[in-house]
Scaffold this motif. Structure first.
Motif, PDB file in Angstrom:
ATOM      1  N   VAL A  55       0.840  -1.208   0.000  1.00 28.02           N
ATOM      2  CA  VAL A  55       0.000   0.000   0.000  1.00 28.02           C
ATOM      3  C   VAL A  55       0.872   1.254   0.000  1.00 28.02           C
ATOM      4  O   VAL A  55       0.653   2.183  -0.782  1.00 28.02           O
ATOM      5  CB  VAL A  55      -0.944   0.004   1.238  1.00 28.02           C
ATOM      6  CG1 VAL A  55      -1.670   1.344   1.352  1.00 28.02           C
ATOM      7  CG2 VAL A  55      -1.965  -1.125   1.132  1.00 28.02           C
ATOM      8  N   VAL A  56       1.888   1.260   0.880  1.00 32.46           N
ATOM      9  CA  VAL A  56       2.748   2.447   0.990  1.00 32.46           C
ATOM     10  C   VAL A  56       3.524   2.680  -0.310  1.00 32.46           C
ATOM     11  O   VAL A  56       3.633   3.813  -0.791  1.00 32.46           O
ATOM     12  CB  VAL A  56       3.712   2.300   2.187  1.00 32.46           C
ATOM     13  CG1 VAL A  56       4.755   3.401   2.180  1.00 32.46           C
ATOM     14  CG2 VAL A  56       2.934   2.332   3.500  1.00 32.46           C
ATOM     15  N   SER A  57       4.058   1.616  -0.887  1.00 33.97           N
ATOM     16  CA  SER A  57       4.884   1.767  -2.089  1.00 33.97           C
ATOM     17  C   SER A  57       4.058   2.101  -3.328  1.00 33.97           C
ATOM     18  O   SER A  57       4.408   3.001  -4.091  1.00 33.97           O
ATOM     19  CB  SER A  57       5.670   0.477  -2.361  1.00 33.97           C
ATOM     20  OG  SER A  57       6.521   0.218  -1.285  1.00 33.97           O
ATOM     21  N   HIS A  58       2.960   1.370  -3.532  1.00 33.42           N
ATOM     22  CA  HIS A  58       2.232   1.490  -4.801  1.00 33.42           C
ATOM     23  C   HIS A  58       1.063   2.466  -4.748  1.00 33.42           C
ATOM     24  O   HIS A  58       0.810   3.173  -5.719  1.00 33.42           O
ATOM     25  CB  HIS A  58       1.750   0.110  -5.247  1.00 33.42           C
ATOM     26  CG  HIS A  58       2.863  -0.816  -5.604  1.00 33.42           C
ATOM     27  ND1 HIS A  58       3.426  -0.868  -6.853  1.00 33.42           N
ATOM     28  CD2 HIS A  58       3.555  -1.703  -4.846  1.00 33.42           C
ATOM     29  CE1 HIS A  58       4.412  -1.759  -6.871  1.00 33.42           C
ATOM     30  NE2 HIS A  58       4.506  -2.276  -5.654  1.00 33.42           N
ATOM     31  N   LEU A  73       9.523  10.121   7.778  1.00 35.26           N
ATOM     32  CA  LEU A  73       8.815   8.942   8.284  1.00 35.26           C
ATOM     33  C   LEU A  73       9.761   8.035   9.074  1.00 35.26           C
ATOM     34  O   LEU A  73       9.390   7.487  10.117  1.00 35.26           O
ATOM     35  CB  LEU A  73       8.192   8.157   7.125  1.00 35.26           C
ATOM     36  CG  LEU A  73       7.033   8.846   6.411  1.00 35.26           C
ATOM     37  CD1 LEU A  73       6.597   8.011   5.222  1.00 35.26           C
ATOM     38  CD2 LEU A  73       5.855   9.054   7.350  1.00 35.26           C
ATOM     39  N   GLY A  74      10.984   7.899   8.562  1.00 32.58           N
ATOM     40  CA  GLY A  74      11.977   7.054   9.245  1.00 32.58           C
ATOM     41  C   GLY A  74      12.260   7.556  10.650  1.00 32.58           C
ATOM     42  O   GLY A  74      12.385   6.766  11.591  1.00 32.58           O
ATOM     43  N   ALA A  75      12.319   8.901  10.809  1.00 33.26           N
ATOM     44  CA  ALA A  75      12.578   9.473  12.141  1.00 33.26           C
ATOM     45  C   ALA A  75      11.453   9.090  13.094  1.00 33.26           C
ATOM     46  O   ALA A  75      11.693   8.752  14.259  1.00 33.26           O
ATOM     47  CB  ALA A  75      12.694  10.987  12.033  1.00 33.26           C
ATOM     48  N   SER A  76      10.219   9.122  12.605  1.00 31.12           N
ATOM     49  CA  SER A  76       9.081   8.754  13.454  1.00 31.12           C
ATOM     50  C   SER A  76       9.158   7.292  13.875  1.00 31.12           C
ATOM     51  O   SER A  76       8.892   6.944  15.024  1.00 31.12           O
ATOM     52  CB  SER A  76       7.762   8.988  12.704  1.00 31.12           C
ATOM     53  OG  SER A  76       7.470  10.348  12.686  1.00 31.12           O
ATOM     54  N   VAL A  77       9.503   6.444  12.915  1.00 35.74           N
ATOM     55  CA  VAL A  77       9.592   5.011  13.228  1.00 35.74           C
ATOM     56  C   VAL A  77      10.703   4.756  14.249  1.00 35.74           C
ATOM     57  O   VAL A  77      10.541   3.961  15.182  1.00 35.74           O
ATOM     58  CB  VAL A  77       9.832   4.197  11.931  1.00 35.74           C
ATOM     59  CG1 VAL A  77      10.102   2.728  12.257  1.00 35.74           C
ATOM     60  CG2 VAL A  77       8.631   4.316  11.006  1.00 35.74           C
ATOM     61  N   VAL A  78      11.832   5.465  14.095  1.00 35.59           N
ATOM     62  CA  VAL A  78      12.940   5.298  15.050  1.00 35.59           C
ATOM     63  C   VAL A  78      12.514   5.747  16.449  1.00 35.59           C
ATOM     64  O   VAL A  78      12.806   5.085  17.450  1.00 35.59           O
ATOM     65  CB  VAL A  78      14.182   6.094  14.574  1.00 35.59           C
ATOM     66  CG1 VAL A  78      15.222   6.182  15.685  1.00 35.59           C
ATOM     67  CG2 VAL A  78      14.783   5.439  13.340  1.00 35.59           C
ATOM     68  N   ILE A 172       9.818  18.499  18.936  1.00 28.70           N
ATOM     69  CA  ILE A 172      10.799  19.267  18.152  1.00 28.70           C
ATOM     70  C   ILE A 172      10.543  19.096  16.659  1.00 28.70           C
ATOM     71  O   ILE A 172      10.551  20.060  15.888  1.00 28.70           O
ATOM     72  CB  ILE A 172      12.235  18.824  18.517  1.00 28.70           C
ATOM     73  CG1 ILE A 172      12.562  19.280  19.954  1.00 28.70           C
ATOM     74  CG2 ILE A 172      13.254  19.389  17.541  1.00 28.70           C
ATOM     75  CD1 ILE A 172      13.780  18.612  20.545  1.00 28.70           C
ATOM     76  N   ILE A 173      10.292  17.853  16.251  1.00 32.02           N
ATOM     77  CA  ILE A 173      10.037  17.587  14.827  1.00 32.02           C
ATOM     78  C   ILE A 173       8.825  18.382  14.348  1.00 32.02           C
ATOM     79  O   ILE A 173       8.854  19.029  13.298  1.00 32.02           O
ATOM     80  CB  ILE A 173       9.810  16.080  14.592  1.00 32.02           C
ATOM     81  CG1 ILE A 173      11.142  15.348  14.643  1.00 32.02           C
ATOM     82  CG2 ILE A 173       9.137  15.830  13.252  1.00 32.02           C
ATOM     83  CD1 ILE A 173      11.033  13.871  14.422  1.00 32.02           C
TER      84      ILE A 173
ATOM     85  N   LEU B  24       1.304  12.657   8.772  1.00 34.29           N
ATOM     86  CA  LEU B  24       1.387  11.192   8.867  1.00 34.29           C
ATOM     87  C   LEU B  24       2.572  10.761   9.728  1.00 34.29           C
ATOM     88  O   LEU B  24       2.502   9.750  10.431  1.00 34.29           O
ATOM     89  CB  LEU B  24       1.482  10.567   7.469  1.00 34.29           C
ATOM     90  CG  LEU B  24       0.257  10.770   6.573  1.00 34.29           C
ATOM     91  CD1 LEU B  24       0.349   9.868   5.339  1.00 34.29           C
ATOM     92  CD2 LEU B  24      -1.042  10.494   7.307  1.00 34.29           C
ATOM     93  N   ALA B  25       3.677  11.552   9.688  1.00 34.99           N
ATOM     94  CA  ALA B  25       4.825  11.212  10.535  1.00 34.99           C
ATOM     95  C   ALA B  25       4.434  11.283  12.010  1.00 34.99           C
ATOM     96  O   ALA B  25       4.831  10.426  12.816  1.00 34.99           O
ATOM     97  CB  ALA B  25       5.983  12.163  10.248  1.00 34.99           C
ATOM     98  N   SER B  26       3.617  12.286  12.355  1.00 32.79           N
ATOM     99  CA  SER B  26       3.160  12.365  13.752  1.00 32.79           C
ATOM    100  C   SER B  26       2.156  11.261  14.055  1.00 32.79           C
ATOM    101  O   SER B  26       2.102  10.732  15.162  1.00 32.79           O
ATOM    102  CB  SER B  26       2.568  13.742  14.048  1.00 32.79           C
ATOM    103  OG  SER B  26       1.377  13.929  13.323  1.00 32.79           O
TER     104      SER B  26
END
Lengths: 193, 189
Positions: A55-58, A73-78, A172-173, B24-26
């Motif tokens: 879903v995310v890719s396509h 997005l990577g920062a959020s996942v980390v 902060i983000i 979406l990141a949040s």
């Protein structure tokens, strides 16, 4: 409009991805029916990861977006993983070196206790006394907080620190994001004026 | 005249799209934190299996099918918008809204049944997580459907077609959240 116009697909491509997703949905439902733990884990959660990736890719076209989106997005996942790693040892375990979460242990005991199991009635009674004692609470030796947490212990403050880092990092983000949008507006106004 | 912030970009990404990804990141942290907490507690509390056994897998599966189908219509709306065909994009957005309403209708039936049988948000921690996670997700579905309605009304007149992609990105994220909620709440018994 989209940056990925060069990667434009026909409608048929998306229908194909949709049919694959439906096939994976069927796998995730049927897999656990075998009642084999490893199969359940793979078909339920492994397939969920594959479905989400499709879903995310396509559909969201993240695979052709600019790298900054992936970094955001990577920062959020980390950050999420940081929170998980910091809190998990204290939540998933109910005891460790020099600490135990009596309330959680009592909750598990209450939940899995089988009142019809008379064969182990005596043992249950014995455990029941312990559980009752745990619920009432033993004499505090290190000032435990509600839930059995001990604020004089390093683990407690480690978890507090990790949560504080995580939540502040998110703040902060979001602040940087709002600042970026404000900067865009001001910069645009100046150049147009 | 458009606000200048909607037409400029220092990152090379349209401001609207950047904003959606930022939201979406949040959301990743919000839903990720909630689901991570659920998994941690579930692993630490084997007795939750009894409560989890009550949830209806068939209803969860049907709702997954509904959301996946609505994601397809959302991406087809985006494709129509890319080709400049606003009315077709609006039609597909309409189908997506229909999917959202179906999802909420099924969810309302499911919750009514569970609550009437005594499984409420106060029953125990499992049900607290269940209603919180599914409820927060349902609020996102409702919000998405309302915004999609406004975008579709403009798209029908071939206005603001870039917004079709933006609401689509949000909608697919709502779908992704459900893809993880489904096995957690309905399959892992």
């Amino acid at each position: 409009m989209a940056d990925h116009s060069s990667e434009h697909h026909g409608d048929g491509h998306y229908v194909k991805i949709y049919l694959i997703l439906l096939g994976l949905l069927i796998v995730s439902i049927l897999g656990p029916e075998l009642e084999i733990q490893i199969v359940t884990l793979i078909t339920a959660f492994g397939v969920a990861v594959i479905k989400a990736n499709l879903v995310v890719s396509h559909f969201m076209h993240l695979n052709v977006e600019k790298p900054i989106i992936k970094w955001i997005l990577g920062a959020s996942v980390v950050l999420m993983a940081l929170m998980w790693a910091g809190v998990a040892p204290d939540v998933q375990n109910h005891e460790g070196h020099q600490w135990e979460n009596l309330a959680a242990q009592a909750a598990v005991e209450r939940g899995i206790e089988d009142p019809e199991d008379h064969a182990e009635e005596e043992a249950v009674d014995h455990e029941g006394e312990e559980v009752a004692a745990a619920v009432i609470g033993p004499p505090p030796t290190h000032g435990p907080l509600p839930g059995g947490y001990n604020f004089t212990h390093l683990v407690f403050w480690t978890v507090v620190g990790m949560v504080a880092v995580g939540t502040n990092a998110v703040a902060i983000i979001l602040s940087v994001g709002a600042g970026l949008l404000a900067f865009e507006t001001i910069k645009g106004d100046e150049s147009s004026g | 005249m458009k606000p200048i912030a909607t037409t400029r970009s220092a990152t090379g990404i349209e401001t609207g799209k950047l904003a959606v990804w930022w939201v979406l990141a949040s959301e990743v942290v919000i839903f990720g934190g909630l689901l991570a907490s659920y998994v941690m507690h579930r692993l630490g509390h084997p007795e939750w299996a009894d409560a989890a056994a009550v949830t209806n897998t068939t209803i969860g599966a049907v709702n997954t099918f509904v959301l996946l189908t609505s994601s397809l219509t959302a991406v087809l709306a985006h494709q129509a918008a890319e080709r400049g065909d606003g009315p077709r994009a609006a039609r597909f957005l309409g189908f997506t809204i229909l999917g959202a309403l179906t999802f909420i209708g099924i969810k309302a039936y499911e919750w009514s049944y569970e609550i009437s049988h005594g499984y409420t948000i106060m029953s125990n921690t499992f049900w607290s997580f269940y209603y919180t996670a599914a409820g927060l997700h349902a609020l996102h579905v409702i919000a998405g459907a309302i915004i999609m309605g406004f975008v579709a009304m403009d798209a029908r007149k071939n206005l603001e077609l870039h917004r079709v992609e933006l609401i689509g990105i949000y909608w697919h994220f709502v779908d992704v959240v459900w893809i993880f909620l489904f096995p957690l709440l309905y399959i892992a018994k």
